[in-house]
Design an enzyme around this catalytic site. Structure first.
Site, mmCIF file in Angstrom:
data_model
loop_
_atom_site.group_PDB
_atom_site.id
_atom_site.type_symbol
_atom_site.label_atom_id
_atom_site.label_comp_id
_atom_site.label_asym_id
_atom_site.label_seq_id
_atom_site.Cartn_x
_atom_site.Cartn_y
_atom_site.Cartn_z
ATOM 1 N N GLY A 86 50.245 83.174 57.890
ATOM 2 C CA GLY A 86 49.057 83.952 58.629
ATOM 3 C C GLY A 86 47.942 83.594 57.040
ATOM 4 O O GLY A 86 48.096 83.163 56.017
ATOM 5 N N GLY A 88 46.569 85.857 54.616
ATOM 6 C CA GLY A 88 47.010 86.303 53.764
ATOM 7 C C GLY A 88 45.967 87.018 52.970
ATOM 8 O O GLY A 88 46.188 87.570 52.212
ATOM 9 N N LYS A 109 37.174 83.211 52.196
ATOM 10 C CA LYS A 109 38.842 82.642 52.396
ATOM 11 C C LYS A 109 38.710 83.950 50.458
ATOM 12 O O LYS A 109 38.381 83.458 49.537
ATOM 13 C CB LYS A 109 39.775 81.402 52.161
ATOM 14 C CG LYS A 109 40.871 80.820 51.536
ATOM 15 C CD LYS A 109 40.881 79.413 51.380
ATOM 16 C CE LYS A 109 42.288 78.754 50.614
ATOM 17 N NZ LYS A 109 42.069 77.329 50.812
ATOM 18 N N ARG A 172 34.405 78.921 53.632
ATOM 19 C CA ARG A 172 34.121 77.659 54.405
ATOM 20 C C ARG A 172 34.482 77.080 56.141
ATOM 21 O O ARG A 172 34.192 78.798 56.969
ATOM 22 C CB ARG A 172 35.695 77.659 54.277
ATOM 23 C CG ARG A 172 36.941 77.351 54.716
ATOM 24 C CD ARG A 172 38.478 76.422 53.501
ATOM 25 N NE ARG A 172 39.360 77.569 55.045
ATOM 26 C CZ ARG A 172 41.192 76.994 54.683
ATOM 27 N NH1 ARG A 172 41.156 76.267 53.785
ATOM 28 N NH2 ARG A 172 41.773 78.164 54.909
ATOM 29 N N ARG A 179 45.944 74.615 63.042
ATOM 30 C CA ARG A 179 47.714 73.793 62.665
ATOM 31 C C ARG A 179 48.736 73.573 63.327
ATOM 32 O O ARG A 179 48.951 74.441 63.932
ATOM 33 C CB ARG A 179 47.452 75.231 60.853
ATOM 34 C CG ARG A 179 46.877 75.710 60.342
ATOM 35 C CD ARG A 179 47.148 76.922 59.670
ATOM 36 N NE ARG A 179 45.647 77.922 58.756
ATOM 37 C CZ ARG A 179 45.314 77.131 57.830
ATOM 38 N NH1 ARG A 179 46.320 76.817 56.777
ATOM 39 N NH2 ARG A 179 44.642 77.963 57.809
ATOM 40 N N ASP A 244 51.595 73.917 57.979
ATOM 41 C CA ASP A 244 50.441 75.381 57.878
ATOM 42 C C ASP A 244 49.151 74.791 57.123
ATOM 43 O O ASP A 244 48.464 75.457 57.102
ATOM 44 C CB ASP A 244 51.162 76.533 57.183
ATOM 45 C CG ASP A 244 51.755 76.808 55.784
ATOM 46 O OD1 ASP A 244 52.391 75.505 55.801
ATOM 47 O OD2 ASP A 244 50.831 77.070 55.182
ATOM 48 N N ASN A 245 49.969 74.095 57.002
ATOM 49 C CA ASN A 245 48.411 73.426 55.434
ATOM 50 C C ASN A 245 47.694 71.213 56.457
ATOM 51 O O ASN A 245 47.786 70.689 56.348
ATOM 52 C CB ASN A 245 48.844 72.636 54.203
ATOM 53 C CG ASN A 245 48.967 74.151 53.860
ATOM 54 O OD1 ASN A 245 48.255 75.578 54.304
ATOM 55 N ND2 ASN A 245 49.656 74.265 51.933
ATOM 56 N N ASP A 254 42.754 73.404 53.590
ATOM 57 C CA ASP A 254 44.333 73.673 52.217
ATOM 58 C C ASP A 254 43.982 73.591 50.938
ATOM 59 O O ASP A 254 45.013 72.490 50.709
ATOM 60 C CB ASP A 254 45.218 75.094 53.033
ATOM 61 C CG ASP A 254 45.174 75.585 53.654
ATOM 62 O OD1 ASP A 254 44.218 75.970 54.071
ATOM 63 O OD2 ASP A 254 45.697 76.299 54.133
HETATM 64 P P1 AMP Z 1 49.140 78.079 50.556
HETATM 65 O O1 AMP Z 1 49.603 77.233 50.424
HETATM 66 O O2 AMP Z 1 47.604 77.997 49.366
HETATM 67 O O3 AMP Z 1 47.858 77.410 52.033
HETATM 68 O O4 AMP Z 1 49.207 79.179 51.322
HETATM 69 C C1 AMP Z 1 50.531 80.266 52.227
HETATM 70 C C2 AMP Z 1 50.634 81.375 52.406
HETATM 71 O O5 AMP Z 1 50.409 81.690 51.720
HETATM 72 C C3 AMP Z 1 49.207 81.395 53.361
HETATM 73 O O6 AMP Z 1 49.960 82.222 54.066
HETATM 74 C C4 AMP Z 1 48.117 82.397 52.814
HETATM 75 O O7 AMP Z 1 47.849 83.400 52.813
HETATM 76 C C5 AMP Z 1 49.358 82.845 51.531
HETATM 77 N N1 AMP Z 1 49.109 83.096 49.965
HETATM 78 C C6 AMP Z 1 47.921 82.401 49.359
HETATM 79 N N2 AMP Z 1 47.766 83.268 48.412
HETATM 80 C C7 AMP Z 1 47.547 84.395 48.947
HETATM 81 C C8 AMP Z 1 47.598 85.824 47.910
HETATM 82 N N3 AMP Z 1 46.823 85.572 46.736
HETATM 83 N N4 AMP Z 1 47.227 86.807 48.731
HETATM 84 C C9 AMP Z 1 48.537 86.215 49.873
HETATM 85 N N5 AMP Z 1 48.428 85.504 50.783
HETATM 86 C C10 AMP Z 1 48.609 84.662 50.049
HETATM 87 MG MG MG Z 2 47.570 77.285 53.248
#
Ligand code: AMP
Ligand code: MG
Length: 472
Positions: A86, A88, A109, A172, A179, A244-245, A254
Site C-alpha cells: 500500500g 506508505g 509522494k 506525480r 498495479r 507492486d511496481n 515507481d
Molecule cells: P517501493 O519499493 O519504493 O515502491 O516501496 C515499497 C513499499 O514500501 C511501498 O508500500 C511503499 O509505500 C513503502 N515505503 C517505501 N518507503 C517508505 C517510507 N519512507 N515510509 C513508509 N513507507 C515506505
Molecule cells: Mg513501489
C-alpha cells in the site's frame, strides 16, 4: 486567480477497504523546486498563482475537490509475497479528466505517514524526488509510457536516513496507480465481488474493449511487452520490477534505483539491493512474464471455475516471450535503420550487441554513432565492427529512410547516472541549476545540441556510478 484543479474522483467511490482515507501530513516550510506547467495544463489545471503551488504540492493545503487517500496493494518483492504494502508514503489527491479526455491520478509522494507506512516515516528525501522528476520526464520525452512529474517541493524538514537529508515531496501524474499488486491484494481477500469491482474499474479505465479476463490479460501483456522492449532499446534498467511496481496501464512506474546503462553489458545491475541480478538489464524481459503470471493468478478468482482456467491462462502467459521478441526486434531493427524486420535481422542486431559487449562500448553513443560513422572509433578493435558494418550496409540497400529512422530511434541524450548524482549532490547544497538544466536538455533527447555536448559524454572512470539506491 487561484489554483483550480478540476477533480473528478472515481477511486474514492470504490469499496472502502480498497484504500484508507488520509490527508498529507503538513510540512514545516514548503518551497517550490519545480512545477510542470505544460503538464498541469494538459491535465486541466489552471488559474494558479506561484504562491499556491508550494502549500498545495508540499501537502500543507488540500485543494478543493480532492478526496485524499492511500491505496491498498500487495506485491511480490524480489519473488517474496507481501500481502500488505500500500501507499506508505504517498497520497492520491484525486483524478482529473483533461481536455484530451484522459483520466489521470494526481499523487503526492513523500507526503507523510499513512496506515500502510509500516516501519517507514512516510517521507522522501530530495535525491529520489529529483531523480524521479528528471528521469520520468526524460522517459516521456523519449516516447516511453510513464508516470509524469507535476511538481517537486522542499519540505524544509530533514529526513533521517544514514544521515539527515533534506526532505521533499514529488507530485506525480499517472493514467492510474493500479498495479499488478492491487489485483493481488484484492484477490487474496477471496472476496469475488470485490475482485469483480476492481476488474470492472480497471477495464473501464484502461481497456474498455477487454471486458473479459482473458482479453484483459492479453491487453496488459501486450502493453507490458511493448514497454519492456522499449526500455531495452534505450538501455533502461528499472531496477525493482516487483509486482507492486508494475502498472496495469503499461506505464513505467515507481522510479527507485533505476538507471540507464553506459557501457553495454546484458547483466548490468545498479540497484544496491539487487544482489542476485533478478532485475538486471536483460532479465527484465523474463521478469515481466513472471509478473504477468502473477496477474493471471489473481484474475483466476474472477472465473466461474478457477481450476479449469489455470491451463488456458498458463498457455496465454506462454505467448508473452514471443510478444516481447517481436517488440524487441521492431525496436532494435529501427535502431539500425531497418523498417520492416525479418526474422534473420535478429542475428545482425545480436552480432552488433556482442561486439559492443566485448568492447564495452557506450550503448547510447554506439547506436547514435551509427548515423554519422563515429561508432567505429568506440570499438577497441574495429575489424569486427567493419565486418559487421559491411553486412549491415548491404542490408540497408533496401532501406532508403534508414538515417531518419535511426535519428528517431537513437537518442543523443539519456539521463546518465553520473549527471543525476551530480545534480542531486548540488541540490542537497541548495543549488538547483543542474536540475533545471537537465530537465531542459532531456526534453529534446533526439536533438544534437552543441551546448549540451558535455551531457553526451559517458562518465570518466572516477565518475562511474556503481550502485543506485531505492527511493526510501
Ligand atoms: P517501493 O519499493 O519504493 O515502491 O516501496 C515499497 C513499499 O514500501 C511501498 O508500500 C511503499 O509505500 C513503502 N515505503 C517505501 N518507503 C517508505 C517510507 N519512507 N515510509 C513508509 N513507507 C515506505
Ligand atoms: Mg513501489
Amino acid at each position: 486567480m487561484t489554483l483550480h484543479i478540476p477533480f473528478d474522483n472515481s477511486y474514492a467511490a470504490l469499496p472502502p477497504d480498497f484504500f484508507a482515507r488520509v490527508s498529507p501530513v503538513p510540512v514545516k516550510a514548503p518551497s517550490l523546486i519545480a512545477f510542470n506547467a505544460d503538464l498541469a495544463r494538459e491535465i486541466g489545471i489552471d488559474g494558479w498563482d506561484e504562491a499556491d503551488l508550494a502549500p498545495v504540492f508540499g501537502g500543507n493545503r488540500v485543494p478543493d475537490g480532492a478526496s485524499p487517500l492511500a491505496q491498498l496493494y500487495a506485491g511480490h518483492q524480489f519473488g517474496q509475497y507481501n500481502p500488505r504494502l500500500g501507499d506508505g508514503r504517498a497520497v492520491l489527491l484525486g483524478e482529473t479528466v483533461g481536455p484530451d479526455g484522459i483520466r489521470r491520478d494526481i499523487q503526492l509522494k513523500g507526503s507523510g505517514r499513512t496506515p500502510f507506512s509500516r516501519m517507514g516515516d512516510g517521507r522522501a528525501w530530495l535525491g529520489p524526488v529529483l531523480r524521479e522528476y528528471v528521469v520520468s520526464e526524460a522517459m516521456h520525452a523519449l516516447g516511453v509510457p510513464t508516470t509524469r512529474a507535476l511538481a517537486a517541493v522542499r519540505t524544509g524538514e530533514p529526513v533521517y536516513r544514514e544521515r539527515p537529508l533534506p526532505g521533499a515531496v514529488l507530485t506525480r501524474v499517472a493514467q492510474s496507480h493500479l498495479r499488478v499488486g492491487t489485483f493481488q491484494a484484492i484477490a487474496a481477500t477471496g472476496d469475488h465481488d470485490a475482485l469483480q469491482t476492481l476488474f470492472d474499474y480497471a477495464v473501464a479505465r484502461h481497456y474498455p474493449d477487454a471486458a473479459d479476463p482473458a482479453l484483459f490479460l492479453d491487453a496488459v501483456m501486450r502493453r507490458q511487452a511493448a514497454l519492456v522492449a522499449q526500455w531495452l532499446s534505450l538501455g533502461f534498467i528499472h531496477g525493482v520490477m516487483n509486482t507492486d511496481n508494475c502498472a496495469i496501464s503499461g506505464e513505467t512506474i515507481d522510479y527507485g534505483p533505476c538507471a540507464f546503462m553506459d557501457s553495454y553489458h546484458p547483466a548490468t545491475v545498479y540497484s544496491s539491493i539487487d544482489r542476485f541480478g533478478r532485475y538486471s538489464y536483460a532479465a527484465q524481459a523474463d521478469i515481466i512474464v513472471w509478473n504477468m503470471a502473477q496477474l493471471a493468478s489473481a484474475l483466476l478468482g474472477l472465473m466461474p471455475d478457477p481450476e479449469a482456467a489455470v491451463e488456458p491462462f498458463t498457455a496465454q502467459i506462454h505467448t508473452m516471450p514471443e510478444m516481447i521478441r517481436s517488440e524487441w526486434l521492431k525496436r532494435f531493427a529501427a535502431k539500425i535503420g531497418i523498417s520492416d524486420p525479418r526474422a534473420e535481422d535478429a542475428q545482425l542486431i545480436t552480432d552488433l550487441l556482442a561486439l559492443m559487449e566485448a568492447s564495452e562500448t557506450d550503448f547510447t553513443n554506439t547506436f547514435r554513432g551509427l548515423i554519422d560513422g563515429s561508432a567505429r572509433g568506440l570499438f577497441a578493435d574495429p575489424t569486427g565492427f567493419d565486418q559487421w558494418s559491411e553486412l549491415w550496409q548491404k542490408r540497408l540497400e533496401t532501406e532508403p529512410d534508414a538515417a531518419s529512422m535511426m535519428a528517431q530511434a537513437n537518442p543523443v541524450l539519456i539521463p546518465r547516472n553520473h549527471r543525476i548524482e551530480e545534480m542531486i549532490a548540488a541540490a542537497v547544497e541548495g543549488d538547483d541549476t543542474l536540475f533545471h538544466r537537465l530537465n531542459a536538455a532531456y526534453a529534446a533527447p533526439f536533438e544534437a545540441n552543441e551546448a549540451d555536448a558535455d551531457l553526451r559524454q559517458p562518465p570518466r572512470p572516477e565518475e562511474v556510478v556503481t550502485a543506485t539506491f531505492c527511493g526510501t
